[in-house]
Design a protein around this motif. Sequence first.
Motif, PDB file in Angstrom:
ATOM      1  N   ALA A 205       0.834  -1.207   0.000  1.00  0.00           N
ATOM      2  CA  ALA A 205       0.000   0.000   0.000  1.00  0.00           C
ATOM      3  C   ALA A 205       0.863   1.248   0.000  1.00  0.00           C
ATOM      4  CB  ALA A 205      -0.912   0.008   1.227  1.00  0.00           C
ATOM      5  N   ARG A 206       0.250   2.345  -0.400  1.00  0.00           N
ATOM      6  CA  ARG A 206       0.833   3.661  -0.217  1.00  0.00           C
ATOM      7  C   ARG A 206       0.148   4.342   0.956  1.00  0.00           C
ATOM      8  NH1 ARG A 206       0.752   6.827  -5.811  1.00  0.00           N
ATOM      9  NH2 ARG A 206       1.239   8.539  -4.375  1.00  0.00           N
ATOM     10  N   HIS A 207       0.884   5.243   1.588  1.00  0.00           N
ATOM     11  CA  HIS A 207       0.369   5.974   2.752  1.00  0.00           C
ATOM     12  C   HIS A 207       0.103   7.411   2.320  1.00  0.00           C
ATOM     13  CE1 HIS A 207       0.738   6.631   7.363  1.00  0.00           C
ATOM     14  NE2 HIS A 207       0.009   7.592   6.835  1.00  0.00           N
ATOM     15  N   LEU A 208      -1.180   7.791   2.308  1.00  0.00           N
ATOM     16  CA  LEU A 208      -1.594   9.130   1.907  1.00  0.00           C
ATOM     17  C   LEU A 208      -2.189   9.862   3.100  1.00  0.00           C
ATOM     18  CD1 LEU A 208      -3.480   8.272  -1.420  1.00  0.00           C
ATOM     19  CD2 LEU A 208      -1.028   8.708  -1.121  1.00  0.00           C
ATOM     20  N   GLU A 209      -2.176  11.186   3.037  1.00  0.00           N
ATOM     21  CA  GLU A 209      -2.816  11.959   4.095  1.00  0.00           C
ATOM     22  C   GLU A 209      -3.268  13.305   3.577  1.00  0.00           C
ATOM     23  OE1 GLU A 209       0.373  11.799   6.938  1.00  0.00           O
ATOM     24  OE2 GLU A 209       1.136  13.776   6.340  1.00  0.00           O
ATOM     25  N   VAL A 210      -4.250  13.869   4.260  1.00  0.00           N
ATOM     26  CA  VAL A 210      -4.818  15.159   3.892  1.00  0.00           C
ATOM     27  C   VAL A 210      -4.692  16.107   5.078  1.00  0.00           C
ATOM     28  CG1 VAL A 210      -6.913  16.401   3.208  1.00  0.00           C
ATOM     29  CG2 VAL A 210      -6.430  14.133   2.255  1.00  0.00           C
ATOM     30  N   GLN A 211      -4.118  17.275   4.828  1.00  0.00           N
ATOM     31  CA  GLN A 211      -4.018  18.314   5.857  1.00  0.00           C
ATOM     32  C   GLN A 211      -5.332  19.082   5.919  1.00  0.00           C
ATOM     33  OE1 GLN A 211      -1.101  19.502   7.873  1.00  0.00           O
ATOM     34  NE2 GLN A 211      -2.955  20.292   8.852  1.00  0.00           N
ATOM     35  N   VAL A 212      -5.892  19.192   7.124  1.00  0.00           N
ATOM     36  CA  VAL A 212      -7.125  19.960   7.283  1.00  0.00           C
ATOM     37  C   VAL A 212      -6.909  21.089   8.282  1.00  0.00           C
ATOM     38  CG1 VAL A 212      -8.653  18.036   6.693  1.00  0.00           C
ATOM     39  CG2 VAL A 212      -8.024  18.429   9.091  1.00  0.00           C
ATOM     40  N   LEU A 213      -7.700  22.154   8.109  1.00  0.00           N
ATOM     41  CA  LEU A 213      -7.777  23.260   9.060  1.00  0.00           C
ATOM     42  C   LEU A 213      -9.244  23.511   9.354  1.00  0.00           C
ATOM     43  CD1 LEU A 213      -5.256  25.932   7.660  1.00  0.00           C
ATOM     44  CD2 LEU A 213      -4.981  24.602   9.760  1.00  0.00           C
ATOM     45  N   GLY A 214      -9.561  23.677  10.617  1.00  0.00           N
ATOM     46  CA  GLY A 214     -10.930  23.995  10.998  1.00  0.00           C
ATOM     47  C   GLY A 214     -10.932  25.095  12.032  1.00  0.00           C
ATOM     48  N   ASP A 215     -11.900  26.017  11.947  1.00  0.00           N
ATOM     49  CA  ASP A 215     -11.966  27.079  12.951  1.00  0.00           C
ATOM     50  C   ASP A 215     -13.121  26.839  13.913  1.00  0.00           C
ATOM     51  OD1 ASP A 215     -14.307  27.939  11.686  1.00  0.00           O
ATOM     52  OD2 ASP A 215     -13.305  29.550  10.585  1.00  0.00           O
ATOM     53  N   ALA A 216     -13.248  27.728  14.886  1.00  0.00           N
ATOM     54  CA  ALA A 216     -14.296  27.582  15.894  1.00  0.00           C
ATOM     55  C   ALA A 216     -15.654  28.036  15.387  1.00  0.00           C
ATOM     56  CB  ALA A 216     -13.916  28.380  17.140  1.00  0.00           C
ATOM     57  N   HIS A 217     -15.725  28.434  14.119  1.00  0.00           N
ATOM     58  CA  HIS A 217     -16.964  28.954  13.546  1.00  0.00           C
ATOM     59  C   HIS A 217     -17.591  27.973  12.563  1.00  0.00           C
ATOM     60  CE1 HIS A 217     -15.768  32.778  15.371  1.00  0.00           C
ATOM     61  NE2 HIS A 217     -14.561  32.526  14.887  1.00  0.00           N
ATOM     62  N   GLY A 218     -17.067  26.741  12.524  1.00  0.00           N
ATOM     63  CA  GLY A 218     -17.682  25.697  11.720  1.00  0.00           C
ATOM     64  C   GLY A 218     -17.126  25.520  10.334  1.00  0.00           C
ATOM     65  N   THR A 219     -16.063  26.244   9.966  1.00  0.00           N
ATOM     66  CA  THR A 219     -15.466  26.119   8.640  1.00  0.00           C
ATOM     67  C   THR A 219     -14.316  25.112   8.677  1.00  0.00           C
ATOM     68  OG1 THR A 219     -16.006  28.409   8.085  1.00  0.00           O
ATOM     69  CG2 THR A 219     -14.316  27.332   6.750  1.00  0.00           C
ATOM     70  N   VAL A 220     -14.298  24.185   7.743  1.00  0.00           N
ATOM     71  CA  VAL A 220     -13.209  23.218   7.604  1.00  0.00           C
ATOM     72  C   VAL A 220     -12.765  23.195   6.152  1.00  0.00           C
ATOM     73  CG1 VAL A 220     -12.513  20.795   7.789  1.00  0.00           C
ATOM     74  CG2 VAL A 220     -14.074  21.760   9.489  1.00  0.00           C
ATOM     75  N   ILE A 221     -11.454  23.246   5.911  1.00  0.00           N
ATOM     76  CA  ILE A 221     -10.919  23.138   4.557  1.00  0.00           C
ATOM     77  C   ILE A 221      -9.793  22.116   4.533  1.00  0.00           C
ATOM     78  CG2 ILE A 221     -11.507  25.534   3.975  1.00  0.00           C
ATOM     79  CD1 ILE A 221      -8.486  26.200   4.247  1.00  0.00           C
ATOM     80  N   ALA A 222      -9.522  21.579   3.352  1.00  0.00           N
ATOM     81  CA  ALA A 222      -8.371  20.706   3.124  1.00  0.00           C
ATOM     82  C   ALA A 222      -7.253  21.528   2.505  1.00  0.00           C
ATOM     83  CB  ALA A 222      -8.749  19.556   2.202  1.00  0.00           C
ATOM     84  N   VAL A 223      -6.061  21.441   3.094  1.00  0.00           N
ATOM     85  CA  VAL A 223      -4.913  22.198   2.592  1.00  0.00           C
ATOM     86  C   VAL A 223      -3.974  21.232   1.867  1.00  0.00           C
ATOM     87  CG1 VAL A 223      -3.179  23.936   3.172  1.00  0.00           C
ATOM     88  CG2 VAL A 223      -5.187  23.668   4.619  1.00  0.00           C
ATOM     89  N   GLY A 224      -4.492  20.597   0.840  1.00  0.00           N
ATOM     90  CA  GLY A 224      -3.679  19.708   0.036  1.00  0.00           C
ATOM     91  C   GLY A 224      -3.491  18.342   0.657  1.00  0.00           C
ATOM     92  N   ASP A 225      -2.766  17.488  -0.078  1.00  0.00           N
ATOM     93  CA  ASP A 225      -2.491  16.120   0.367  1.00  0.00           C
ATOM     94  C   ASP A 225      -1.002  15.849   0.345  1.00  0.00           C
ATOM     95  OD1 ASP A 225      -1.892  15.239  -2.466  1.00  0.00           O
ATOM     96  OD2 ASP A 225      -4.012  15.725  -2.689  1.00  0.00           O
ATOM     97  N   ARG A 226      -0.610  14.725   0.946  1.00  0.00           N
ATOM     98  CA  ARG A 226       0.804  14.344   1.024  1.00  0.00           C
ATOM     99  C   ARG A 226       0.928  12.835   0.838  1.00  0.00           C
ATOM    100  NH1 ARG A 226       0.706  18.281   5.717  1.00  0.00           N
ATOM    101  NH2 ARG A 226       0.057  16.534   7.048  1.00  0.00           N
ATOM    102  N   ASP A 227       2.129  12.405   0.493  1.00  0.00           N
ATOM    103  CA  ASP A 227       2.468  10.990   0.418  1.00  0.00           C
ATOM    104  C   ASP A 227       3.581  10.718   1.422  1.00  0.00           C
ATOM    105  OD1 ASP A 227       4.136   8.613  -0.559  1.00  0.00           O
ATOM    106  OD2 ASP A 227       2.380   8.455  -1.844  1.00  0.00           O
ATOM    107  N   CYS A 228       3.383   9.692   2.256  1.00  0.00           N
ATOM    108  CA  CYS A 228       4.348   9.352   3.310  1.00  0.00           C
ATOM    109  C   CYS A 228       4.725   7.877   3.231  1.00  0.00           C
ATOM    110  CB  CYS A 228       3.757   9.664   4.682  1.00  0.00           C
ATOM    111  SG  CYS A 228       3.062  11.307   4.835  1.00  0.00           S
ATOM    112  N   THR A 229       4.856   7.353   2.005  1.00  0.00           N
ATOM    113  CA  THR A 229       5.010   5.917   1.805  1.00  0.00           C
ATOM    114  C   THR A 229       6.387   5.390   2.174  1.00  0.00           C
ATOM    115  OG1 THR A 229       3.332   5.966   0.070  1.00  0.00           O
ATOM    116  CG2 THR A 229       4.829   4.103   0.040  1.00  0.00           C
ATOM    117  N   VAL A 230       7.436   6.210   2.062  1.00  0.00           N
ATOM    118  CA  VAL A 230       8.788   5.736   2.380  1.00  0.00           C
ATOM    119  C   VAL A 230       8.915   5.635   3.897  1.00  0.00           C
ATOM    120  CG1 VAL A 230      11.258   6.119   2.124  1.00  0.00           C
ATOM    121  CG2 VAL A 230       9.698   6.796   0.291  1.00  0.00           C
TER     122      VAL A 230
END
Length: 589
Positions: A205-230
């Motif tokens: 398998a490959r190891h993937l991940e998504v960076q998220v940011l969320g505030d106290a006002h209910g907004t959540v966004i994804a700040v891109g993805d990464r690969d951590c397979t090595v």
Amino acid sequence: MFTRLLVANRGEIAVRVMRACRELGISTVAVHSAAEALSPHVLAADSAVCIGGPTAAESYLDAAAVIAAAVAQGADAVHPGYGFLSENADFAQGCADAGLVFVGPTPEAIRVMGDKTTARAAAAAAGVPMLPGSDGAVDPADIPDVADRIGFPVVVKAAFGGGGRGMRVVTDPDRLVEAAASAAREATGAFGRPEVFVERYLPDARHLEVQVLGDAHGTVIAVGDRDCTVQRRHQKLMEEAPAPDLPDAVRNGIRDASVALATAVGYRGAGTVEFLYSPGTEEFFFLEMNTRLQVEHGVTELVTGIDLVHEQLRIGAGEPLRYAQADVRVTGHAIQARISAEDPWAGFLPRTGLIERCVLPVAPWVRTDFGVVTGSTVHPYYDSMIGKVMAWGPTRAEAADRLRLALGDLVVEGVATTAPYLAALLALPDHRDMNYSTDTVGERWDPAGFPPPAAAPAGPAAPVTPAPAGPVRRDVVIETDRGPLTLTVWGAAGRAGTDTTARSGSGRKAGGGTSAGGGKEPLAPMDATVIRVDVAAGDEVEQGAVLAVLEAMKMEMPVTAGRSGTVAEILVTVGQTVATGQRIAVLAG
């Protein structure tokens, strides 16, 4: 915005957070153990407090001591960094109870997502695909039955914490109970919690991940993805952003799943949702959520231009997110190499001792985040990672070339590091073509297949000064760019920076017989603590039999018999601290 913030961590992440605070006009407080009074993260702060003895359990994992230090220093916020108490809901609640802002998720969100077993339930409720596993933490006695139901291979995992600590892949049912016990010991040492659970293991398998940011006002966004397979032993060695060679449907799928999950649990702050990805079937499965900043956050910053620590601080202060999802733009490619004090040519064995010389690469498009300098000591009490080197390029190939050159320019003398091995990986056609999985380091990229760094002639053994019977207090005044800083240092004199073995210019230890399982005599491979003794005087043992297990730098190391014989005497006891090269047992016959 806060006026004074305590960083409840050490090393490069503490330095990184303090830099962000200075940029925002926030004064900082460092905490440190008795072993690290003069460490770079201490000198980077406006004030510093010693919170306990040299080990992590006596200092950085002591939540009450950290909170007391923050209150005494007049801090109004605490940033946990990563590791240690960063995913401890009780610590987050304790900060709130003391009137401190915890720069991270709410205690409730940490309890749900920081516990991998409840996180699985939350992910399932949000419709995120996942591998079969236990419904919660499993009693060691019940693990064989659960594994039979799930199907082999399985992975026994720590229910709390992250960073790959407390994980054991099991293909042989007879090894399940011991694997669970080993994972629980490692988890206890790293995170203070022993609970484990079981999950189906996905090979190739490959190891993937998504960076998220969320505030106290209910907004959540994804700040891109990464690969951590090595990875090796489930510990990441290199990470990159964005994840290369990924179908749009998969990239969009993991992004949408991450935002949906973070929104469902009311997530606040920076966090990472991790997945396993099967390239053959283009399926992805929920792995875990890390409710904190990640070690690899820097590559996301390089390709998006978003300072994730700044955003953490702003969110913690109650500000709304300054970015909408449409504002996130990924430009170019970035790759990071984790620089750990380990010898890849000795089974990635951690190394301790004095860093005699440290010179960081300076080049366009290269970033270095380090927690050590020339004269720093790598202690056996903490994680082996001492820093990170990152490179950006308009393409993945150019980023890899720039990182490879930067690793060649990095100079660390006195301890071995992973840098030369990672530089060799970056030159491989298989790495360039993404022809690898999370298992490849162990299966195909054995360091034995690469030339080790040239070793300089060994110098004389460093002198060892006996430690006094009790702790020693001394005041040290350091001149900084913000005036004199007085530190009160408690500790055993004569220990810092000493080493019982000769050192070579390359950082590789001189002399033989000190690696785990290496040599004829059973010797401790490094300064460590005895956590298990498997034999008794009079036992007959075969070559390779485990005599004892040591723990240092959050890693277990078996000490094995270099030959067959009879155990004439056991020279150590459980809980004892041993020095590099110390004899563990006497074999006769």
